[in-house]
Design an enzyme around this catalytic site. Structure first.
Site, short mmCIF file in Angstrom:
data_model
loop_
_atom_site.label_atom_id
_atom_site.label_comp_id
_atom_site.label_asym_id
_atom_site.label_seq_id
_atom_site.Cartn_x
_atom_site.Cartn_y
_atom_site.Cartn_z
N ARG A 296 0.85 -1.21 0.00
CA ARG A 296 0.00 0.00 0.00
C ARG A 296 0.88 1.25 0.00
NH1 ARG A 296 1.51 2.14 4.18
NH2 ARG A 296 0.22 3.96 3.78
N GLY A 297 0.21 2.43 -0.10
CA GLY A 297 0.93 3.70 -0.17
C GLY A 297 1.23 3.98 -1.65
N GLN B 41 -3.47 2.82 9.68
CA GLN B 41 -2.11 2.94 9.15
C GLN B 41 -1.25 3.87 10.01
OE1 GLN B 41 -4.91 3.03 7.39
NE2 GLN B 41 -4.65 2.39 5.26
N ASP C 99 -2.44 10.45 -2.76
CA ASP C 99 -2.56 9.36 -3.73
C ASP C 99 -2.69 9.88 -5.14
OD1 ASP C 99 -3.28 8.06 -1.09
OD2 ASP C 99 -3.08 6.38 -2.46
N ARG D 65 -6.52 -1.15 -7.25
CA ARG D 65 -7.05 -0.04 -6.42
C ARG D 65 -7.17 1.17 -7.34
NH1 ARG D 65 -4.39 1.00 -0.78
NH2 ARG D 65 -6.44 1.89 -0.34
O1 MRU Z 1 -4.99 3.09 1.77
P1 MRU Z 1 -3.52 3.39 1.80
O2 MRU Z 1 -2.87 2.97 3.07
O3 MRU Z 1 -2.80 2.88 0.59
O4 MRU Z 1 -3.46 4.98 1.76
C1 MRU Z 1 -2.21 5.61 1.76
C2 MRU Z 1 -2.30 7.08 1.85
O5 MRU Z 1 -3.36 7.67 1.87
C3 MRU Z 1 -1.01 7.84 1.83
O6 MRU Z 1 -1.16 9.06 2.49
C4 MRU Z 1 -0.63 8.12 0.37
O7 MRU Z 1 -0.62 6.95 -0.39
C5 MRU Z 1 0.67 8.78 0.27
S1 MRU Z 1 2.02 7.68 0.60
C6 MRU Z 1 3.35 8.68 0.41
#
Ligand code: MRU
Length: 331
Positions: A45-46, A192, A233, A86
């Site tokens: 993720r991220g 997270q 994102d 996603r």
């Molecule tokens: O659902 P996730 O954990 O993938 O969401 C991640 C985020 O919202 C982060 O803030 C984003 O991906 C930036 S990571 C540098």
């Protein structure tokens, strides 16, 4: 620490972020099904790491296709499944597309490109971190002491490789001796912030305090943070920002309190083909992520994973190459 994600002898290894911090489990991913499943349950993720996973996923698909005798149409369909695992982080689609474009050059070329993407993400994150820290020191020069930074979700090495984006900025401020502490939103519903950001900050020896998501805007109103720093994102062409649900309320609070609200991202998260936040696809996840275990059986839920913060609430978007101030995006 194990690398967040890597290419090793023809397969992908990845830290299972859904198991952290209580279990450090390394996944061995050899098929498209396994990659799509790992992305779907947020083991991977991220946004920047999703981009890297997308490119590595295409390398896996090419190998699997050679093994299982897929024709071109089947390979294309499997690659599309990875791109659509996603919807919100533009990095995933972007890097899947870049890796897929290398397929005519052969499997080795796709693998080389995917590994290069990992290195590029790590390098970009350190440049974002240093640039963001320099900007924040200037923007907060009236702060009475070392900086108190509020952050949301997880944006460290787990999400980005290298140093991270928003958490990389925090790390650079800490290294420069100008950080007091970090306020970390727990980041409902998948935590997270509590699980991953606190784990990373603890390893880095950076002072931090976990707060409930709902407490953040109030604490900002009480003067308990000098700045809010988050990742994203996707940043639309007009500067609107999609990030983890709960970001918008922090931006409103920061705006009202008159403190900087900074978005730290690699250039690969900026999507000039999406005009505004209204056009960004926002992931909605399973209702059970919210209802279980607290709500009575049968309770319905609306589970938005991301929200949109309008450009007007963003003090600066910091990338490895530039700083865009106060929503002033080139038209
Ligand atoms: O659902 P996730 O954990 O993938 O969401 C991640 C985020 O919202 C982060 O803030 C984003 O991906 C930036 S990571 C540098």
């Amino acid at each position: 620490m194990e690398p967040t994600i890597a290419w090793q002898d023809g397969h992908v290894t990845a830290l299972d972020q859904a198991a952290l911090p209580h279990e450090v489990r390394v996944l061995r991913i050899t098929t498209v099904d396994e990659m799509v499943e790992a992305i779907g349950r947020l083991a991977i993720r991220g946004a920047p790491v999703l981009g890297a996973a997308g490119a590595l996923g295409v390398a896996l698909a090419v190998r699997q296709g050679e093994r299982d005798g897929w024709d071109g149409a089947r390979l294309a369909a499997e690659i599309k499944r990875i791109a659509e695992a996603r919807p919100t982080a533009v990095n995933l689609r972007r890097e899947v597309g870049a890796a897929a474009a290398a397929i005519p050059l052969g499997a080795a070329a796709v693998e080389d490109l995917a590994v290069r993407k990992l290195e590029e993400a790590a390098t970009a994150s350190i440049r974002v971190s240093e640039r963001g820290a320099a900007y924040l020191r200037e923007a907060c020069d009236a702060a009475p002491g070392p900086l108190r930074v509020h952050t949301h979700c997880n944006t460290g090495a787990l999400a980005c490789l290298g140093w991270g984006t928003a958490l990389g900025v925090v790390r650079a401020l800490h290294n420069a001796g100008v950080l007091s502490h970090v306020l970390v939103d727990e980041t409902r519903p998948l935590l997270q912030g509590a699980r991953l950001t606190c784990w990373e900050l603890r390893q880095l020896g950076i002072e931090h305090y976990l707060v409930c998501d709902g407490a953040g805007p109030f604490m900002i109103s009480q003067g308990m943070a000098d700045a809010v720093v988050v990742g994203a994102d996707r940043v639309a062409a007009n500067g609107d920002v999609a990030n983890k649900i709960g970001t918008y309320s922090l931006a409103l609070a920061a705006h009202r309190a008159g403190i900087p609200f900074v978005v730290a991202v690699p250039e690969s998260t900026i999507d000039s083909s999406t005009a505004s936040g209204q056009a960004i696809p926002l992931e909605r996840r399973r209702e059970e992520e919210i209802t279980v275990p607290a709500a009575p059986a049968g309770t319905r839920a609306v589970n938005y994973a991301f929200d949109i913060t309008p450009a007007a609430l963003v003090s600066a978007v910091v990338t490895e190459d530039r700083i865009i101030l106060n929503g002033r995006w080139p038209s």
